[in-house]
Design a protein around this motif. Structure first.
Motif, PDB file in Angstrom:
ATOM      1  N   VAL A 403       0.838  -1.202   0.000  1.00  0.00           N
ATOM      2  CA  VAL A 403       0.000   0.000   0.000  1.00  0.00           C
ATOM      3  C   VAL A 403       0.874   1.253   0.000  1.00  0.00           C
ATOM      4  CG1 VAL A 403      -1.911   1.191   1.140  1.00  0.00           C
ATOM      5  CG2 VAL A 403      -1.693  -1.292   1.380  1.00  0.00           C
ATOM      6  N   GLN A 404       0.558   2.178  -0.887  1.00  0.00           N
ATOM      7  CA  GLN A 404       1.232   3.476  -0.954  1.00  0.00           C
ATOM      8  C   GLN A 404       0.182   4.591  -0.899  1.00  0.00           C
ATOM      9  OE1 GLN A 404       5.460   2.887  -3.012  1.00  0.00           O
ATOM     10  NE2 GLN A 404       3.966   3.748  -4.378  1.00  0.00           N
ATOM     11  N   TYR A 405       0.505   5.740  -0.305  1.00  0.00           N
ATOM     12  CA  TYR A 405       1.825   6.092   0.228  1.00  0.00           C
ATOM     13  C   TYR A 405       1.703   6.185   1.735  1.00  0.00           C
ATOM     14  CZ  TYR A 405       3.203   7.244  -4.540  1.00  0.00           C
ATOM     15  OH  TYR A 405       3.504   7.184  -5.875  1.00  0.00           O
ATOM     16  N   ALA A 406       2.655   5.588   2.435  1.00  0.00           N
ATOM     17  CA  ALA A 406       2.663   5.571   3.890  1.00  0.00           C
ATOM     18  C   ALA A 406       4.009   6.117   4.350  1.00  0.00           C
ATOM     19  CB  ALA A 406       2.467   4.142   4.409  1.00  0.00           C
ATOM     20  N   PRO A 407       4.119   7.421   4.585  1.00  0.00           N
ATOM     21  CA  PRO A 407       5.424   8.018   4.862  1.00  0.00           C
ATOM     22  C   PRO A 407       6.045   7.527   6.169  1.00  0.00           C
ATOM     23  CG  PRO A 407       3.680   9.610   5.275  1.00  0.00           C
ATOM     24  CD  PRO A 407       3.034   8.422   4.616  1.00  0.00           C
ATOM     25  N   TYR A 408       7.312   7.157   6.105  1.00  0.00           N
ATOM     26  CA  TYR A 408       8.030   6.676   7.288  1.00  0.00           C
ATOM     27  C   TYR A 408       7.914   7.663   8.447  1.00  0.00           C
ATOM     28  CZ  TYR A 408      12.094   5.725  10.260  1.00  0.00           C
ATOM     29  OH  TYR A 408      12.922   5.491  11.328  1.00  0.00           O
ATOM     30  N   ALA A 409       8.162   8.941   8.144  1.00  0.00           N
ATOM     31  CA  ALA A 409       8.105   9.974   9.194  1.00  0.00           C
ATOM     32  C   ALA A 409       6.712  10.606   9.211  1.00  0.00           C
ATOM     33  CB  ALA A 409       9.178  11.021   8.949  1.00  0.00           C
ATOM     34  N   LEU A 410       5.714   9.824   9.614  1.00  0.00           N
ATOM     35  CA  LEU A 410       4.350  10.340   9.681  1.00  0.00           C
ATOM     36  C   LEU A 410       4.280  11.457  10.724  1.00  0.00           C
ATOM     37  CD1 LEU A 410       1.486   9.707   8.468  1.00  0.00           C
ATOM     38  CD2 LEU A 410       1.044   8.456  10.595  1.00  0.00           C
ATOM     39  N   LYS A 411       3.698  12.587  10.340  1.00  0.00           N
ATOM     40  CA  LYS A 411       3.704  13.765  11.193  1.00  0.00           C
ATOM     41  C   LYS A 411       3.094  13.481  12.568  1.00  0.00           C
ATOM     42  CE  LYS A 411       1.997  17.280   9.159  1.00  0.00           C
ATOM     43  NZ  LYS A 411       1.294  18.478   8.626  1.00  0.00           N
ATOM     44  N   GLU A 412       1.996  12.755  12.607  1.00  0.00           N
ATOM     45  CA  GLU A 412       1.334  12.485  13.882  1.00  0.00           C
ATOM     46  C   GLU A 412       1.891  11.253  14.586  1.00  0.00           C
ATOM     47  OE1 GLU A 412      -2.781  10.985  13.725  1.00  0.00           O
ATOM     48  OE2 GLU A 412      -2.560  10.894  11.546  1.00  0.00           O
ATOM     49  N   GLY A 413       2.831  10.553  13.931  1.00  0.00           N
ATOM     50  CA  GLY A 413       3.399   9.334  14.513  1.00  0.00           C
ATOM     51  C   GLY A 413       2.532   8.129  14.177  1.00  0.00           C
ATOM     52  N   TRP A 414       3.172   6.982  14.005  1.00  0.00           N
ATOM     53  CA  TRP A 414       2.423   5.807  13.579  1.00  0.00           C
ATOM     54  C   TRP A 414       1.597   5.175  14.695  1.00  0.00           C
ATOM     55  CZ3 TRP A 414       0.665   4.859   9.116  1.00  0.00           C
ATOM     56  CH2 TRP A 414       1.353   5.263   7.959  1.00  0.00           C
ATOM     57  N   ASP A 415       1.934   5.433  15.946  1.00  0.00           N
ATOM     58  CA  ASP A 415       1.092   4.902  17.027  1.00  0.00           C
ATOM     59  C   ASP A 415      -0.329   5.443  16.893  1.00  0.00           C
ATOM     60  OD1 ASP A 415       3.132   3.435  18.089  1.00  0.00           O
ATOM     61  OD2 ASP A 415       3.649   4.878  19.655  1.00  0.00           O
ATOM     62  N   ALA A 416      -0.438   6.741  16.615  1.00  0.00           N
ATOM     63  CA  ALA A 416      -1.755   7.355  16.441  1.00  0.00           C
ATOM     64  C   ALA A 416      -2.287   7.153  15.031  1.00  0.00           C
ATOM     65  CB  ALA A 416      -1.672   8.850  16.753  1.00  0.00           C
ATOM     66  N   GLY A 417      -1.386   7.155  14.040  1.00  0.00           N
ATOM     67  CA  GLY A 417      -1.829   7.133  12.648  1.00  0.00           C
ATOM     68  C   GLY A 417      -2.181   5.768  12.095  1.00  0.00           C
ATOM     69  N   LYS A 418      -1.640   4.710  12.681  1.00  0.00           N
ATOM     70  CA  LYS A 418      -1.832   3.374  12.114  1.00  0.00           C
ATOM     71  C   LYS A 418      -3.303   2.947  12.038  1.00  0.00           C
ATOM     72  CE  LYS A 418       0.336  -1.186  12.584  1.00  0.00           C
ATOM     73  NZ  LYS A 418       1.322  -1.936  13.389  1.00  0.00           N
ATOM     74  N   PRO A 419      -4.087   3.108  13.113  1.00  0.00           N
ATOM     75  CA  PRO A 419      -5.506   2.718  13.007  1.00  0.00           C
ATOM     76  C   PRO A 419      -6.257   3.528  11.949  1.00  0.00           C
ATOM     77  CG  PRO A 419      -4.883   3.062  15.315  1.00  0.00           C
ATOM     78  CD  PRO A 419      -3.761   3.580  14.479  1.00  0.00           C
ATOM     79  N   LYS A 420      -5.912   4.801  11.807  1.00  0.00           N
ATOM     80  CA  LYS A 420      -6.568   5.655  10.810  1.00  0.00           C
ATOM     81  C   LYS A 420      -6.204   5.204   9.394  1.00  0.00           C
ATOM     82  CE  LYS A 420      -6.204   9.668  13.897  1.00  0.00           C
ATOM     83  NZ  LYS A 420      -5.596  11.018  14.050  1.00  0.00           N
ATOM     84  N   PHE A 421      -4.919   4.878   9.204  1.00  0.00           N
ATOM     85  CA  PHE A 421      -4.486   4.432   7.885  1.00  0.00           C
ATOM     86  C   PHE A 421      -5.137   3.093   7.527  1.00  0.00           C
ATOM     87  CE2 PHE A 421      -1.085   2.687   4.983  1.00  0.00           C
ATOM     88  CZ  PHE A 421      -1.344   3.556   3.940  1.00  0.00           C
ATOM     89  N   LEU A 422      -5.228   2.190   8.490  1.00  0.00           N
ATOM     90  CA  LEU A 422      -5.880   0.903   8.239  1.00  0.00           C
ATOM     91  C   LEU A 422      -7.340   1.110   7.828  1.00  0.00           C
ATOM     92  CD1 LEU A 422      -5.865  -2.165   8.198  1.00  0.00           C
ATOM     93  CD2 LEU A 422      -6.301  -2.157  10.666  1.00  0.00           C
ATOM     94  N   ARG A 423      -8.020   2.046   8.472  1.00  0.00           N
ATOM     95  CA  ARG A 423      -9.409   2.324   8.088  1.00  0.00           C
ATOM     96  C   ARG A 423      -9.486   2.853   6.659  1.00  0.00           C
ATOM     97  NH1 ARG A 423      -9.876   4.005  13.582  1.00  0.00           N
ATOM     98  NH2 ARG A 423      -9.515   6.210  13.070  1.00  0.00           N
ATOM     99  N   ALA A 424      -8.533   3.711   6.271  1.00  0.00           N
ATOM    100  CA  ALA A 424      -8.518   4.235   4.906  1.00  0.00           C
ATOM    101  C   ALA A 424      -8.266   3.116   3.891  1.00  0.00           C
ATOM    102  CB  ALA A 424      -7.448   5.315   4.774  1.00  0.00           C
ATOM    103  N   VAL A 425      -7.354   2.216   4.215  1.00  0.00           N
ATOM    104  CA  VAL A 425      -7.048   1.094   3.325  1.00  0.00           C
ATOM    105  C   VAL A 425      -8.265   0.184   3.183  1.00  0.00           C
ATOM    106  CG1 VAL A 425      -5.603  -0.942   3.008  1.00  0.00           C
ATOM    107  CG2 VAL A 425      -4.585   1.177   3.848  1.00  0.00           C
TER     108      VAL A 425
END
Length: 521
Positions: A403-425
């Motif tokens: 899945v793209q694009y998932a930036p390594y340096a996510l501004k909000e951090g992946w702890d917070a961003g991961k569930p949101k990104f999974l929902r988008a996917v």
């Protein structure tokens, strides 16, 4: 004191290829792998009870024929036939899919006759141009400051091949070489589904959008590879990518290689500018006259060797290697196979791509420049258990997606961003495979941060460094040191961060081993 002719750091496929090649040349070789099993990002792993998947790399499209031949991998179970080639399927929400059959679109279905004719012409052109770059994959990049007669002759052969294209093709090759892929597609194609698929393939695994300068190089790199003797072909190996690694390991061990797992290297022993051995985490010291690192070049030089052993100019170059990943990996355990809209049963066994148009891919890329992810990500999906039922319980199904694009340096951090990104996917998947969400038994999403932590890939980048014009060929991993040598005598690089780059090709490992053998190292 334990001594070997060569110690390989890293038991990924490149490390194993280098080890096997050296052992077949009569060297006593040891492979050190930090994890509990070899394979690196090409392992097959269980991610839910009864469900197995290729961990990161999941499609075989680059394994170099010289690797297969040199290591005689077919003797050890590698099987690639034309019937295994996967189609590439450009998904559509509300209509039939467009499908490239055979070796990257030898036949195109799902579009009108004029587009089929245009694609046939463009495909032939892309294959010719990729063919100019193809020979570079299987040899050491030339040292422009001190080329040998052999290297000069090899460059001459490339010039001859370019001239054989003919005047018009030669001019066009030079014109489009550093173009962005979107502009080329707009010149020759009309179907946005086909253009979206090609734009996705050109930028997969890179921090580029279709309209980024030089993005066409990514498509050439992809098409320079081959599988089963066919350029551009791709397949899902039975047993996952781990089965491919198993054949390489078998060839290595047959040649006499010793493989040690759960044996992380802590330090490369260097005295007076020469590598003499490896110190393990537990303090054990192993000696060899040749050390080959098949892990990330920055980790090798900055952590295992240390900046004090190398000059500041080289340190600066290594620190400036760009390697922040933009790709995540999704694994779904499904209680039944999904049904993608407009896709027949045969195409469900192919490579399913959500990239509706080049503009959509570009819009998905844009947020990553600012540390954000797209609400409508693009992705490459496979359903490997449809072709290999051993990967899932009876009646169930494995879904594997890059899945793209998932930036390594996510501004909000992946702890917070991961569930949101999974929902988008999952929302994207639901739009193309209605009802898929209700069949999910377990989901595993590996962000670039997870990939970094789990597979020792700095930045979570599977190429161990961006595969862009300034980090390819004579500039990979850094300018002046592209030929697998390092400033440390007796230390060589052989991983994806070296020429020609990532993907399960084995070419960096094979080329590095050949370099060492030629030097009588």
């Amino acid at each position: 004191m334990t001594s070997f002719d060569a110690i390989i750091i890293g038991g990924g496929h490149n490390g194993l290829v280098a080890a096997a090649t050296l052992a077949k040349a009569g060297r006593k070789v040891l492979v050190l792998e930090a994890a509990g099993d070899v394979g690196g990002a090409a392992r097959t792993e269980e991610f839910a009870p009864g469900f197995r998947v290729s961990s990161i790399a999941h499609v075989l499209n680059h394994l170099h024929p010289d690797v297969v031949k040199t290591l005689e991998l077919e003797k050890y179970g590698l099987q690639v036939t034309r019937t295994d080639f996967m189609p590439s399927v450009a998904l559509s929400k509300d209509g039939p899919a467009l499908v490239l059959h055979g070796a990257y679109g030898e036949v195109l279905t799902g579009s009108n006759p004029s587009e089929q004719a245009a694609w046939e012409e463009l495909r032939a052109q892309l294959m010719r141009y990729a063919g100019i770059l193809k020979p570079f994959l299987s040899r050491r990049p030339p040292d422009l400051g001190g080329m040998s007669l052999l290297e000069t002759a090899a460059l001459g052969q490339t010039a001859v091949a370019l001239k054989k294209l003919g005047k018009e093709d030669m001019r066009d090759f030079l014109r489009v070489l550093l173009m962005n892929v979107a502009d080329l597609l707009d010149e020759q194609l009309a179907d946005i589904r086909l253009k979206g698929l090609l734009a996705f393939d050109a930028t997969l695994g890179s921090h580029l959008g279709p309209r980024s300068p030089t993005s066409l190089l990514g498509l050439y790199y992809r098409l320079a590879g081959e599988t089963g003797g066919k350029t551009g072909a791709q397949m899902l190996p039975k047993g996952g990518m781990g089965a491919v690694v198993a054949t390489i390991r078998a060839a290595a061990e047959k040649a006499g290689v010793t493989v040690r797992t759960a044996a992380p290297a802590a330090r490369i022993v260097v005295e007076k500018g020469r590598a003499l051995g490896v110190t393990l985490d537990g303090g054990e010291v192993l000696h060899a006259r040749t050390i080959v690192s098949a892990i990330n070049p920055a980790t090798t030089m900055l952590d295992l060797v240390g900046p004090r052993e190398i000059d500041t100019g080289f340190v600066r170059k290594v620190k400036n290697i760009r390697m922040r990943g933009d790709a995540a990996k999704l694994h779904l355990a499904l209680d039944r196979p999904p049904q993608f809209s407009g896709v027949d049963a045969a195409s469900h066994k192919g490579r399913l791509v959500i990239a509706p148009s080049p503009d959509h891919v570009e819009r998905a890329f844009n947020p990553s420049k600012y540390g954000e992810f797209s609400a409508e990500p693009v992705m490459e999906i496979t359903l490997p258990s449809l072709s290999d039922p051993s990967l899932a319980p009876s009646g169930a199904c494995v879904l594997s997606a890059v899945v793209q694009y998932a930036p390594y340096a996510l501004k909000e951090g992946w702890d917070a961003g991961k569930p949101k990104f999974l929902r988008a996917v999952m929302a994207q998947l639901e739009a193309y495979a209605p009802g898929i969400g209700k069949s999910v038994l377990h989901a595993e999403l590996l962000t670039p941060a997870d990939i970094e932590a789990n597979y020792r890939m700095p930045g979570g980048h599977w190429h161990h460094g961006e595969l862009q014009a300034d980090q390819m060929l004579m500039s990979r991993p850094v300018s002046g040191w592209s030929g697998y040598d390092t400033p440390i005598e007796g230390l060589f690089l052989a991983g994806a961060g070296s020429h020609p780059g990532g993907g399960v090709s084995g070419a960096p490992g094979l080329n590095a081993a050949r370099r060492i053998i030629a030097m009588k190292g």
